[in-house]
Motif scaffolding. Structure first.
Motif, mmCIF file in Angstrom:
data_model
loop_
_atom_site.group_PDB
_atom_site.id
_atom_site.type_symbol
_atom_site.label_atom_id
_atom_site.label_comp_id
_atom_site.label_asym_id
_atom_site.label_seq_id
_atom_site.Cartn_x
_atom_site.Cartn_y
_atom_site.Cartn_z
ATOM 1 N N MET A 65 10.638 2.208 -7.052
ATOM 2 C CA MET A 65 9.949 1.515 -5.763
ATOM 3 C C MET A 65 8.672 2.212 -5.412
ATOM 4 O O MET A 65 8.705 3.441 -5.144
ATOM 5 N N PRO A 66 7.615 1.356 -5.311
ATOM 6 C CA PRO A 66 6.479 1.675 -4.809
ATOM 7 C C PRO A 66 6.585 2.334 -3.506
ATOM 8 O O PRO A 66 7.250 1.772 -2.416
ATOM 9 N N VAL A 67 5.567 3.347 -3.100
ATOM 10 C CA VAL A 67 5.598 3.598 -1.705
ATOM 11 C C VAL A 67 3.960 3.337 -1.339
ATOM 12 O O VAL A 67 3.053 3.735 -1.835
ATOM 13 N N ASN A 68 3.877 2.790 0.164
ATOM 14 C CA ASN A 68 2.520 2.830 0.539
ATOM 15 C C ASN A 68 2.189 3.387 1.735
ATOM 16 O O ASN A 68 3.215 3.511 2.494
ATOM 17 N N VAL A 69 1.186 3.838 1.873
ATOM 18 C CA VAL A 69 0.798 4.694 3.269
ATOM 19 C C VAL A 69 -0.504 3.716 3.510
ATOM 20 O O VAL A 69 -1.254 3.421 2.699
ATOM 21 N N GLU A 70 -0.435 3.163 4.781
ATOM 22 C CA GLU A 70 -1.411 2.110 5.087
ATOM 23 C C GLU A 70 -1.618 2.019 6.342
ATOM 24 O O GLU A 70 -1.129 2.901 7.187
#
Length: 173
Positions: A1-6
């Motif tokens: 599962m990808p993790v984004n910080v945005e």
């Protein structure tokens, strides 16, 4: 599962961000006319993205109260979004739709969106994306902050709500 910080920011126009990305030799993917259809789910957000470049069923959970925030994202690429839209609408009900014109750029692992959202205006988003099992959230947050500063995004321009939440709030007025 990808993790984004945005982060997402409301801007007066897209020319300055576009110029900065071009000066950094960002990889331009293209301009996409997108409709995001949000469905009613008990937790998180489920949306069907219908576009010419990006077509996917996307489920995400994120903190909505931080300027730079982490998202847990599940993305399922699609070919035929219209039939799935009808199925999910019948099963879950539609919460709302977001119509936007999106320019997509990449610098390394960071994806940039220059968005013109119908009824809302112009926005710049940056998503630092990590696909590996070991995620250094602090390093991802630092990279997002670097891009925020490089794009001259002021604190009062940051938007914590999703486009859908902004549209729903505007419709309630």
């Amino acid at each position: 599962m990808p993790v984004n910080v945005e982060f997402k920011a409301r801007v007066a126009g897209l020319a300055d961000a576009r110029h900065w990305l071009q000066s950094q030799h960002a990889r331009f993917i293209g301009t996409d006319e997108q409709v995001d259809v949000y469905f009613r789910v008990p937790e998180g957000r489920l949306k069907l993205r219908i576009g010419n470049i990006e077509r996917a069923l996307i489920y995400y959970r994120r903190e909505e109260n931080a300027a730079i925030r982490q998202s847990d994202v599940w993305l399922y690429p699609l070919q035929d979004a219209q039939n799935l839209k009808q199925l999910l609408a019948a099963c879950l009900g539609i919460l709302g739709e977001v119509h936007k014109k999106r320019e997509i750029y990449f610098i390394g692992q960071t994806k940039f969106h220059l968005d013109e959202v119908s009824g809302l205006g112009f926005f710049v988003e940056a998503e630092v994306i990590e696909d590996s099992a070991t995620v250094d959230k602090q390093q991802m947050e630092q990279l997002a902050a670097y891009y925020r500063d490089s794009l001259h995004i002021a604190a009062d321009q940051l938007v914590q709500a999703s486009y859908l939440d902004l549209i729903l709030a505007a419709n309630d007025k």
